[in-house]
Design a protein around this motif. Structure first.
Motif, PDB file in Angstrom:
ATOM      1  N   ARG A   1      30.102  36.632  34.687  1.00  0.00           N
ATOM      2  CA  ARG A   1      28.907  37.323  35.186  1.00  0.00           C
ATOM      3  C   ARG A   1      27.853  36.251  35.501  1.00  0.00           C
ATOM      4  O   ARG A   1      26.767  36.223  34.895  1.00  0.00           O
ATOM      5  CB  ARG A   1      28.363  38.316  34.163  1.00  0.00           C
ATOM      6  CG  ARG A   1      29.318  39.427  33.757  1.00  0.00           C
ATOM      7  CD  ARG A   1      28.617  40.442  32.850  1.00  0.00           C
ATOM      8  NE  ARG A   1      27.653  41.245  33.585  1.00  0.00           N
ATOM      9  CZ  ARG A   1      26.393  41.489  33.164  1.00  0.00           C
ATOM     10  NH1 ARG A   1      25.945  40.965  32.037  1.00  0.00           N
ATOM     11  NH2 ARG A   1      25.574  42.224  33.889  1.00  0.00           N
ATOM     12  N   PRO A   2      28.161  35.345  36.407  1.00  0.00           N
ATOM     13  CA  PRO A   2      27.269  34.195  36.619  1.00  0.00           C
ATOM     14  C   PRO A   2      25.861  34.581  37.047  1.00  0.00           C
ATOM     15  O   PRO A   2      24.897  33.873  36.736  1.00  0.00           O
ATOM     16  CB  PRO A   2      27.991  33.392  37.706  1.00  0.00           C
ATOM     17  CG  PRO A   2      28.883  34.377  38.393  1.00  0.00           C
ATOM     18  CD  PRO A   2      29.318  35.328  37.316  1.00  0.00           C
ATOM     19  N   ASN A   3      25.721  35.708  37.756  1.00  0.00           N
ATOM     20  CA  ASN A   3      24.392  36.135  38.197  1.00  0.00           C
ATOM     21  C   ASN A   3      23.536  36.610  37.039  1.00  0.00           C
ATOM     22  O   ASN A   3      22.311  36.738  37.161  1.00  0.00           O
ATOM     23  CB  ASN A   3      24.510  37.235  39.255  1.00  0.00           C
ATOM     24  CG  ASN A   3      25.250  38.457  38.725  1.00  0.00           C
ATOM     25  OD1 ASN A   3      26.235  38.314  37.987  1.00  0.00           O
ATOM     26  ND2 ASN A   3      24.805  39.650  39.098  1.00  0.00           N
ATOM     27  N   ARG A   4      24.160  36.886  35.876  1.00  0.00           N
ATOM     28  CA  ARG A   4      23.438  37.297  34.661  1.00  0.00           C
ATOM     29  C   ARG A   4      23.667  36.286  33.532  1.00  0.00           C
ATOM     30  O   ARG A   4      23.542  36.617  32.374  1.00  0.00           O
ATOM     31  CB  ARG A   4      23.890  38.689  34.213  1.00  0.00           C
ATOM     32  CG  ARG A   4      23.654  39.793  35.227  1.00  0.00           C
ATOM     33  CD  ARG A   4      22.190  40.113  35.395  1.00  0.00           C
ATOM     34  NE  ARG A   4      21.635  40.701  34.190  1.00  0.00           N
ATOM     35  CZ  ARG A   4      20.353  41.062  34.053  1.00  0.00           C
ATOM     36  NH1 ARG A   4      19.515  40.863  35.054  1.00  0.00           N
ATOM     37  NH2 ARG A   4      19.916  41.595  32.926  1.00  0.00           N
ATOM     38  N   MET A   5      24.007  35.063  33.899  1.00  0.00           N
ATOM     39  CA  MET A   5      24.247  33.990  32.925  1.00  0.00           C
ATOM     40  C   MET A   5      25.304  34.396  31.896  1.00  0.00           C
ATOM     41  O   MET A   5      25.253  34.022  30.735  1.00  0.00           O
ATOM     42  CB  MET A   5      22.947  33.568  32.246  1.00  0.00           C
ATOM     43  CG  MET A   5      21.921  32.977  33.199  1.00  0.00           C
ATOM     44  SD  MET A   5      20.407  32.428  32.383  1.00  0.00           S
ATOM     45  CE  MET A   5      21.017  31.010  31.465  1.00  0.00           C
ATOM     46  N   ASN A   6      26.276  35.192  32.373  1.00  0.00           N
ATOM     47  CA  ASN A   6      27.400  35.644  31.547  1.00  0.00           C
ATOM     48  C   ASN A   6      26.944  36.392  30.287  1.00  0.00           C
ATOM     49  O   ASN A   6      27.611  36.343  29.243  1.00  0.00           O
ATOM     50  CB  ASN A   6      28.294  34.458  31.170  1.00  0.00           C
ATOM     51  CG  ASN A   6      28.826  33.749  32.390  1.00  0.00           C
ATOM     52  OD1 ASN A   6      29.237  34.383  33.363  1.00  0.00           O
ATOM     53  ND2 ASN A   6      28.799  32.427  32.380  1.00  0.00           N
ATOM     54  N   ALA A   7      25.808  37.075  30.404  1.00  0.00           N
ATOM     55  CA  ALA A   7      25.317  37.867  29.286  1.00  0.00           C
ATOM     56  C   ALA A   7      26.312  38.977  28.956  1.00  0.00           C
ATOM     57  O   ALA A   7      26.965  39.540  29.839  1.00  0.00           O
ATOM     58  CB  ALA A   7      23.953  38.464  29.624  1.00  0.00           C
ATOM     59  N   LEU A   8      26.399  39.289  27.670  1.00  0.00           N
ATOM     60  CA  LEU A   8      27.385  40.260  27.203  1.00  0.00           C
ATOM     61  C   LEU A   8      27.001  41.691  27.549  1.00  0.00           C
ATOM     62  O   LEU A   8      25.843  42.087  27.423  1.00  0.00           O
ATOM     63  CB  LEU A   8      27.561  40.147  25.690  1.00  0.00           C
ATOM     64  CG  LEU A   8      28.222  38.872  25.163  1.00  0.00           C
ATOM     65  CD1 LEU A   8      28.181  38.857  23.648  1.00  0.00           C
ATOM     66  CD2 LEU A   8      29.658  38.775  25.649  1.00  0.00           C
ATOM     67  N   THR A   9      27.990  42.442  27.971  1.00  0.00           N
ATOM     68  CA  THR A   9      27.884  43.890  28.112  1.00  0.00           C
ATOM     69  C   THR A   9      29.016  44.485  27.278  1.00  0.00           C
ATOM     70  O   THR A   9      29.895  43.758  26.805  1.00  0.00           O
ATOM     71  CB  THR A   9      28.069  44.319  29.578  1.00  0.00           C
ATOM     72  OG1 THR A   9      29.413  43.980  29.987  1.00  0.00           O
ATOM     73  CG2 THR A   9      27.067  43.638  30.491  1.00  0.00           C
ATOM     74  N   LYS A  10      29.026  45.784  27.131  1.00  0.00           N
ATOM     75  CA  LYS A  10      30.133  46.403  26.403  1.00  0.00           C
ATOM     76  C   LYS A  10      31.458  46.164  27.113  1.00  0.00           C
ATOM     77  O   LYS A  10      32.493  45.985  26.477  1.00  0.00           O
ATOM     78  CB  LYS A  10      29.868  47.904  26.228  1.00  0.00           C
ATOM     79  CG  LYS A  10      28.752  48.208  25.239  1.00  0.00           C
ATOM     80  CD  LYS A  10      28.607  49.710  25.012  1.00  0.00           C
ATOM     81  CE  LYS A  10      27.540  50.000  23.975  1.00  0.00           C
ATOM     82  NZ  LYS A  10      27.388  51.451  23.717  1.00  0.00           N
ATOM     83  N   VAL A  11      31.420  46.163  28.444  1.00  0.00           N
ATOM     84  CA  VAL A  11      32.642  45.900  29.210  1.00  0.00           C
ATOM     85  C   VAL A  11      33.130  44.484  28.957  1.00  0.00           C
ATOM     86  O   VAL A  11      34.316  44.252  28.668  1.00  0.00           O
ATOM     87  CB  VAL A  11      32.395  46.118  30.719  1.00  0.00           C
ATOM     88  CG1 VAL A  11      33.592  45.644  31.538  1.00  0.00           C
ATOM     89  CG2 VAL A  11      32.123  47.602  30.998  1.00  0.00           C
ATOM     90  N   LEU A  12      32.223  43.499  29.051  1.00  0.00           N
ATOM     91  CA  LEU A  12      32.622  42.115  28.853  1.00  0.00           C
ATOM     92  C   LEU A  12      33.143  41.899  27.430  1.00  0.00           C
ATOM     93  O   LEU A  12      34.153  41.223  27.224  1.00  0.00           O
ATOM     94  CB  LEU A  12      31.456  41.177  29.150  1.00  0.00           C
ATOM     95  CG  LEU A  12      31.802  39.686  29.267  1.00  0.00           C
ATOM     96  CD1 LEU A  12      30.824  38.979  30.191  1.00  0.00           C
ATOM     97  CD2 LEU A  12      31.825  38.988  27.924  1.00  0.00           C
ATOM     98  N   GLU A  13      32.442  42.453  26.443  1.00  0.00           N
ATOM     99  CA  GLU A  13      32.889  42.337  25.048  1.00  0.00           C
ATOM    100  C   GLU A  13      34.307  42.858  24.880  1.00  0.00           C
ATOM    101  O   GLU A  13      35.155  42.216  24.250  1.00  0.00           O
ATOM    102  CB  GLU A  13      31.972  43.149  24.135  1.00  0.00           C
ATOM    103  CG  GLU A  13      30.729  42.443  23.684  1.00  0.00           C
ATOM    104  CD  GLU A  13      30.059  43.228  22.573  1.00  0.00           C
ATOM    105  OE1 GLU A  13      30.682  43.399  21.507  1.00  0.00           O
ATOM    106  OE2 GLU A  13      28.927  43.680  22.783  1.00  0.00           O
ATOM    107  N   SER A  14      34.548  44.035  25.419  1.00  0.00           N
ATOM    108  CA  SER A  14      35.861  44.657  25.284  1.00  0.00           C
ATOM    109  C   SER A  14      36.929  43.834  25.989  1.00  0.00           C
ATOM    110  O   SER A  14      38.023  43.615  25.457  1.00  0.00           O
ATOM    111  CB  SER A  14      35.821  46.080  25.857  1.00  0.00           C
ATOM    112  OG  SER A  14      37.085  46.695  25.764  1.00  0.00           O
ATOM    113  N   GLU A  15      36.606  43.334  27.184  1.00  0.00           N
ATOM    114  CA  GLU A  15      37.577  42.540  27.931  1.00  0.00           C
ATOM    115  C   GLU A  15      37.862  41.214  27.246  1.00  0.00           C
ATOM    116  O   GLU A  15      39.005  40.741  27.237  1.00  0.00           O
ATOM    117  CB  GLU A  15      37.069  42.315  29.356  1.00  0.00           C
ATOM    118  CG  GLU A  15      37.072  43.580  30.191  1.00  0.00           C
ATOM    119  CD  GLU A  15      36.688  43.342  31.633  1.00  0.00           C
ATOM    120  OE1 GLU A  15      36.860  44.270  32.449  1.00  0.00           O
ATOM    121  OE2 GLU A  15      36.221  42.234  31.963  1.00  0.00           O
TER     122      GLU A  15
END
Length: 270
Positions: A21-35
């Motif tokens: 998520r480079p446009n958000r500095m790879n900040a965590l979301t629930k989707v990213l956490e799960s993935e």
């Protein structure tokens, strides 16, 4: 298995997981956490993977929780059952929680910190087995600046890595720490030019996959992560048990054979 917010690739014996998520500095979301957890478990189950490299796309490693999600995060989300699923019933429950599961993975996890590692991004790096940093990397706990506390066991793991005084400094001030200062306090083991970071992480991962026994790496990783809960006597008892088993392993026989025959090893991890 396809992913939306990370990328997953296997190169040789190495799985490379990139937060994307480079446009958000790879900040965590629930989707990213799960993935991220799914990808880590996928690498752990794959017999062809012997080491894992974690990095970020763009100018950041991980800037922590995405503020847009944090703003609406319900307080009970932290204890939601879907985040607390066990990774391995044979491993300590301490290493089965939302962010502490890297130590339960039976393969080395190498964080290649390419940029900002703040809040939960720093937590992910701390639970890794190796931390290599770009000269552009910056570390910050961030929690005190958000009105939060020392989250996800960081009050336990951080002083074990950098010492009590440095941990107090980093947690209470939330100040930014450069890569060189992070190395000086033991937070990272190496600092490299940005263009050399991923290559160095891959070289380390490849060495752990081919030059040394994957079986030995797996056992020693478990010994090191479980030792904080053991007395010296308990650590010695476990070591004696594991030594007895290792002397009967294929990798031990190969370790002796390749040395005597003066050739490259061919470890099978068994």
């Amino acid at each position: 298995m396809s992913f939306e917010q990370i990328s997953y690739a296997v190169e040789g014996y190495v799985a490379v997981i990139t937060l994307s998520r480079p446009n958000r500095m790879n900040a965590l979301t629930k989707v990213l956490e799960s993935e991220l957890r799914d990808a880590t478990e996928r690498a752990a189950r794959d017999d062809n993977v012997r080491a894992i490299v974690l990095t970020g796309e763009g100018r950041a490693f991980c800037a922590g929780m995405d503020m847009e999600e944090l703003e609406v995060l319900p307080p009970d989300d932290i204890r939601a059952e879907n985040w607390m699923r066990p990774y391995d019933m044979n491993r300590r429950a301490d290493y089965q929680t939302r962010y502490s599961y890297f130590p339960a993975v039976p393969k080395p996890v190498i964080s290649a910190v390419n940029g900002a590692a703040a809040g939960l991004g720093m937590v992910l790096a701390l639970y890794s087995d190796f931390r290599l940093a770009s000269e552009k990397a910056v570390f910050s706990t961030a929690f005190a600046k958000r009105g939060l506390i020392a989250e996800h066991g960081i009050a336990w793991i951080l002083p074990r890595i950098v010492g009590h005084a440095n941990a107090m400094d980093l947690l209470l001030t939330s100040r930014k720490v450069t890569a060189e200062e992070a190395k000086a306090m033991g937070l990272v083991s190496r600092v490299l030019p940005p263009e050399q970071l991923l290559s160095a992480a891959m070289t380390l991962a490849t060495e752990l996959s081919a030059i040394v026994s994957p079986r030995s790496v797996k056992v020693m990783k478990r010994q090191l992560w479980e030792s904080p809960y053991q007395s010296l006597g308990e650590a010695i008892t476990l070591a004696n048990t594991e030594m007895f088993t290792s002397l009967q392993s294929d990798d031990f026989r190969e370790g002796v054979a390749h040395f005597l025959e003066k050739r490259a090893p061919n470890f099978l991890g068994k």
